[in-house]
Write a protein that holds these residues in place. Structure first.
Motif, PDB file in Angstrom:
ATOM      1  N   ALA A   1      30.531  35.261 -18.284  1.00  0.00           N
ATOM      2  CA  ALA A   1      30.049  34.437 -17.171  1.00  0.00           C
ATOM      3  C   ALA A   1      29.696  35.279 -15.945  1.00  0.00           C
ATOM      4  O   ALA A   1      29.748  34.786 -14.817  1.00  0.00           O
ATOM      5  N   THR A   2      29.324  36.532 -16.165  1.00  0.00           N
ATOM      6  CA  THR A   2      29.002  37.433 -15.058  1.00  0.00           C
ATOM      7  C   THR A   2      27.954  36.842 -14.127  1.00  0.00           C
ATOM      8  O   THR A   2      28.058  36.942 -12.898  1.00  0.00           O
ATOM      9  N   PHE A   3      26.934  36.225 -14.704  1.00  0.00           N
ATOM     10  CA  PHE A   3      25.806  35.743 -13.909  1.00  0.00           C
ATOM     11  C   PHE A   3      25.977  34.293 -13.445  1.00  0.00           C
ATOM     12  O   PHE A   3      25.115  33.774 -12.741  1.00  0.00           O
ATOM     13  N   VAL A   4      27.066  33.647 -13.859  1.00  0.00           N
ATOM     14  CA  VAL A   4      27.396  32.308 -13.358  1.00  0.00           C
ATOM     15  C   VAL A   4      28.539  32.502 -12.377  1.00  0.00           C
ATOM     16  O   VAL A   4      29.706  32.496 -12.744  1.00  0.00           O
TER      17      VAL A   4
ATOM     18  N   GLY B   1      29.740  31.727 -20.333  1.00  0.00           N
ATOM     19  CA  GLY B   1      28.975  31.457 -19.127  1.00  0.00           C
ATOM     20  C   GLY B   1      28.207  30.156 -19.113  1.00  0.00           C
ATOM     21  O   GLY B   1      28.173  29.449 -18.096  1.00  0.00           O
ATOM     22  N   TRP B   2      27.556  29.813 -20.221  1.00  0.00           N
ATOM     23  CA  TRP B   2      26.792  28.563 -20.254  1.00  0.00           C
ATOM     24  C   TRP B   2      27.732  27.357 -20.162  1.00  0.00           C
ATOM     25  O   TRP B   2      27.404  26.352 -19.514  1.00  0.00           O
ATOM     26  N   VAL B   3      28.899  27.467 -20.791  1.00  0.00           N
ATOM     27  CA  VAL B   3      29.881  26.391 -20.678  1.00  0.00           C
ATOM     28  C   VAL B   3      30.360  26.276 -19.235  1.00  0.00           C
ATOM     29  O   VAL B   3      30.505  25.174 -18.694  1.00  0.00           O
ATOM     30  N   ARG B   4      30.596  27.425 -18.592  1.00  0.00           N
ATOM     31  CA  ARG B   4      31.023  27.397 -17.194  1.00  0.00           C
ATOM     32  C   ARG B   4      29.960  26.758 -16.307  1.00  0.00           C
ATOM     33  O   ARG B   4      30.282  25.993 -15.393  1.00  0.00           O
ATOM     34  N   LEU B   5      28.703  27.047 -16.585  1.00  0.00           N
ATOM     35  CA  LEU B   5      27.610  26.452 -15.806  1.00  0.00           C
ATOM     36  C   LEU B   5      27.658  24.926 -15.875  1.00  0.00           C
ATOM     37  O   LEU B   5      27.552  24.241 -14.848  1.00  0.00           O
ATOM     38  N   ILE B   6      27.834  24.401 -17.081  1.00  0.00           N
ATOM     39  CA  ILE B   6      27.877  22.946 -17.258  1.00  0.00           C
ATOM     40  C   ILE B   6      29.166  22.370 -16.683  1.00  0.00           C
ATOM     41  O   ILE B   6      29.156  21.317 -16.043  1.00  0.00           O
ATOM     42  N   TYR B   7      30.273  23.062 -16.904  1.00  0.00           N
ATOM     43  CA  TYR B   7      31.575  22.562 -16.442  1.00  0.00           C
ATOM     44  C   TYR B   7      31.661  22.571 -14.920  1.00  0.00           C
ATOM     45  O   TYR B   7      32.154  21.617 -14.313  1.00  0.00           O
ATOM     46  N   TRP B   8      31.203  23.638 -14.284  1.00  0.00           N
ATOM     47  CA  TRP B   8      31.301  23.768 -12.830  1.00  0.00           C
ATOM     48  C   TRP B   8      30.383  22.795 -12.084  1.00  0.00           C
ATOM     49  O   TRP B   8      30.759  22.255 -11.055  1.00  0.00           O
TER      50      TRP B   8
END
Length: 393
Positions: A358-361, A308-315
């Motif tokens: 990544a539920t919360f992202v 999830g944290w990676v998705r936050l930065i990537y997105w």
């Protein structure tokens, strides 16, 4: 007329916010099931307009309007660069939550989610909508592994929904719950592990349970600065640091023992069901690996992966993610001033969970149970700081 007064405008603003909240929760519940709904983007536009109206109708001081304008401008720029409107929608939703009754709102979110999730499970067990279990290879080398999904489509989704209910219950009732209630909570966590066999999620559930017992039965903990400092170190810094390291080493081939600490990396990746490797090898663009990170993301960055944290930065990009991290640190400081260790506990648990899931992202506002709390706490803190500066002036 009454609706022209500050209190009247506040009531109208809150009603618009609650209408948006109801719609977002219903949409989130439908999305968790195996039903298909194709008009999500139109619903997102509707709830955005509702929260934007709620924000503009409510009363704000001049300095508050400046802050609101800056936030809307920044998130709108992010939207134009990335093509993703979530930051704009989330920011508007949070700012519109300023004057809500937080306790009643969180109870409403809990019971609405509980009712919706229970309906999904009941319909699946009755054979109406959704599968009760799925047999497949879940990454452990067993092609005939059976895990229960109870209408949620995937065992991790089932656990994630129960996990969200646990966090909501702890925030609402944890401070007054009896020991037998905590025993039931432990039974729920263990039971969900038997159904979903999600090892890492189970460990996070047990960690959350133990910390909740500490907060519940050691009241003085809420006034100890060390707990807030430790949470501030873990959330978000250690979570982001681990996620960054994962993005850096994601390119390392499996069992490439020429690479330093390859065995340790592989063992950890096995524990996380190849989530680290998937950042590089999950798609042709190597989405999520460190080479795909940008100061601001772009319109091509649409791939999904679990961390999830990676998705936050990537997105969204490094700069928006850094600002979100700063916002979380400010939130922890506000919780310390309020002596609210329960909100800190929920944030800590969600942050660690978001490392692997990544539920919360997500594009779904209804998934993120922290948003109403963030709205009330951050907006009231901002208002106090503005009034303090005005009085000094």
């Amino acid at each position: 007329m009454d609706y022209l007064t500050i209190e009247g405008r506040k009531r109208i603003s809150n009603r618009l916010f609650y209408l948006a909240l109801v719609i977002e929760l219903v949409l989130m519940i439908v999305e968790k099931s195996e039903l298909y709904f194709s008009a999500e983007s139109h619903v997102f536009r509707l709830t955005f307009v509702l929260t934007l109206l709620a924000l503009f109708i409510n009363h704000h001081e001049k300095k508050e309007w400046v802050i609101i304008a800056c936030i809307l401008a920044f998130t709108f720029i992010c939207y134009r660069i990335t093509g993703r409107n979530e930051l704009l929608r989330y920011a508007t939703f949070v700012m519109a939550a300023r004057d809500i009754n937080l306790g009643k709102t969180m109870k409403f979110v809990f019971y609405t989610s509980l009712s919706g999730f229970s309906l999904i499970a009941i319909l699946s067990m009755l054979g109406i909508v959704g599968r009760v279990y799925i047999i497949q290879d879940y990454g452990r080398g067993n092609v005939n592994e059976l895990r229960y999904v109870l209408g949620f489509g995937h065992p991790n989704t089932l656990w994630g929904c129960v996990y969200a209910l646990i966090l909501l219950w702890l925030w609402i009732y944890g401070s007054k719950a009896k020991i037998w209630m905590y025993a039931i909570l432990l039974a729920v966590i263990c039971g969900m592990y038997q159904l979903t066999t999600s090892r890492t999620a189970f460990m996070i559930g047990i960690m959350t349970f133990v910390l909740a017992l500490v907060v519940r039965y050691i009241p003085m903990a809420s006034s100890k600065k060390v707990f807030y400092i430790l949470t501030g170190i873990v959330t978000p810094f250690m979570c982001v640091a681990f996620s960054t390291w994962s993005a850096i080493v994601s390119h390392v081939p499996r069992y490439d023992y020429d690479y330093p600490h390859s065995e340790e990396i592989q063992a950890l990746d096995d524990l996380l069901n190849n989530r680290i490797q998937d950042l590089y090898r999950g798609n042709e663009r190597h989405a999520g690996s460190i080479g795909t990170w940008k100061l601001f993301s772009d319109r091509l960055s649409e791939e999904y992966f679990d961390m999830g944290w990676v998705r936050l930065i990537y997105w969204y990009g490094i700069i928006p993610a850094a600002l979100i991290c700063i916002l979380l640190v400010v939130f922890i400081y506000i919780c310390y001033k309020r002596r609210d260790l329960w909100s800190v506990l929920i944030l800590l648990s969600m942050s660690i969970y978001t490392v692997i899931e990544a539920t919360f992202v997500s594009v779904y506002i209804g998934r993120n149970l922290m948003l109403p709390i963030l709205g009330v706490y951050l907006c009231s803190f901002s208002e106090r700081m503005i009034n303090r500066n005005v009085s000094k002036g």
